[in-house]
Design an enzyme around this catalytic site. Sequence first.
Site, short mmCIF file in Angstrom:
data_model
loop_
_atom_site.label_atom_id
_atom_site.label_comp_id
_atom_site.label_asym_id
_atom_site.label_seq_id
_atom_site.Cartn_x
_atom_site.Cartn_y
_atom_site.Cartn_z
N GLY A 104 6.02 -18.76 10.92
CA GLY A 104 6.44 -17.38 10.09
C GLY A 104 6.40 -16.14 10.83
O GLY A 104 6.46 -15.07 10.13
N GLN A 105 6.28 -16.16 12.24
CA GLN A 105 6.37 -14.99 12.78
C GLN A 105 7.64 -14.20 12.90
O GLN A 105 8.67 -15.14 13.28
CB GLN A 105 5.72 -15.25 14.20
CG GLN A 105 5.57 -13.96 15.03
CD GLN A 105 4.81 -14.02 16.35
OE1 GLN A 105 4.69 -15.18 16.96
NE2 GLN A 105 4.29 -13.07 17.04
N HIS A 111 0.10 -9.56 16.45
CA HIS A 111 -0.52 -8.79 15.25
C HIS A 111 -1.47 -9.61 14.39
O HIS A 111 -1.19 -10.79 14.04
CB HIS A 111 0.50 -7.96 14.54
CG HIS A 111 1.81 -8.86 14.04
ND1 HIS A 111 2.64 -9.29 14.69
CD2 HIS A 111 2.09 -9.48 12.70
CE1 HIS A 111 3.36 -10.16 14.16
NE2 HIS A 111 3.16 -10.12 12.94
N HIS A 113 -2.30 -9.63 10.26
CA HIS A 113 -2.37 -9.07 9.08
C HIS A 113 -3.75 -9.02 8.37
O HIS A 113 -4.45 -9.69 8.24
CB HIS A 113 -1.37 -9.97 8.29
CG HIS A 113 0.05 -10.02 8.62
ND1 HIS A 113 0.88 -9.34 8.01
CD2 HIS A 113 0.36 -10.84 9.58
CE1 HIS A 113 2.00 -9.74 8.64
NE2 HIS A 113 1.76 -10.69 9.68
P1 AMP Z 1 5.18 -11.46 10.95
O1 AMP Z 1 6.17 -12.17 10.02
O2 AMP Z 1 3.88 -12.14 10.94
O3 AMP Z 1 5.82 -11.54 12.22
O4 AMP Z 1 4.79 -9.97 10.49
C1 AMP Z 1 5.70 -8.84 10.78
C2 AMP Z 1 5.26 -7.99 9.79
O5 AMP Z 1 5.74 -6.71 10.24
C3 AMP Z 1 6.18 -7.91 8.49
O6 AMP Z 1 5.15 -8.08 7.36
C4 AMP Z 1 6.91 -6.83 8.40
O7 AMP Z 1 6.98 -6.28 6.97
C5 AMP Z 1 6.32 -5.63 9.27
N1 AMP Z 1 7.22 -4.77 9.93
C6 AMP Z 1 8.42 -5.12 10.46
N2 AMP Z 1 8.87 -3.79 10.79
C7 AMP Z 1 7.90 -2.79 10.54
C8 AMP Z 1 7.51 -1.41 10.73
N3 AMP Z 1 8.80 -0.78 11.43
N4 AMP Z 1 6.38 -0.90 10.58
C9 AMP Z 1 5.62 -1.59 9.73
N5 AMP Z 1 5.57 -2.78 9.71
C10 AMP Z 1 6.78 -3.56 10.02
#
Ligand code: AMP
Length: 125
Positions: A104-105, A111, A113
Site C-alpha cells: 500500500g505504499q 515514512h 505514519h
Molecule cells: P503511503 O500510502 O504509505 O505511501 O503514504 C503516503 C502518504 O502521503 C498518504 O497518506 C498521503 O495522503 C500522503 N501525502 C501525499 N502527498 C502529500 C503531501 N504533499 N503532503 C502531505 N502528505 C502527503
Amino acid sequence: MGLETNTRQPDLNCIFCKIVKGEIPSKFLLETQDVVAFNDISPQAPTHVLIIPREHVKDISKLSESAEDRALLGTLFQQAAELALKLKLENGFRLVVNTGDEGGQTVHHLHLHLIGGRQMVWPPG
Ligand code: AMP
Ligand code: ZN
C-alpha cells in the site's frame, strides 16, 4: 544494482524530498538533523502525521545493518513516540510503515505514519 545504490540520492521527482527541501511548503511538527514530521495531506484520523528521514530512502527494505541505518530506524520510532505524547495520544496510537506496492505504499520515500485520536480497528485492511 545501479538503481539500488542510488536510492540515497535526493530524487528530484520525490514529493517528500521536495517537502524536506522546502520546495513544497509544509509546517514541520518536528525537525531534527535526520528526520522531519508533518501532517498527512489526507488524514485518516484526527491525528495523522508522517515522520520521514531527510535522506531519500525508498522504503524500509532498503535499510542495511549499518550502525547509521540502525540509528536512523531507532530515531524514526523514538521521535514518533515522543511526538505522540506531545500530541496527547497517551491513550494509544498506531505506527504504520507501508512497504512496496502490495503493502500500500504510494510515496516511495520511507515514512512512518503516526495515527491516533480515534479507536483503531484490526485488521487494518
Ligand atoms: P503511503 O500510502 O504509505 O505511501 O503514504 C503516503 C502518504 O502521503 C498518504 O497518506 C498521503 O495522503 C500522503 N501525502 C501525499 N502527498 C502529500 C503531501 N504533499 N503532503 C502531505 N502528505 C502527503
Ligand atoms: Zn524522497
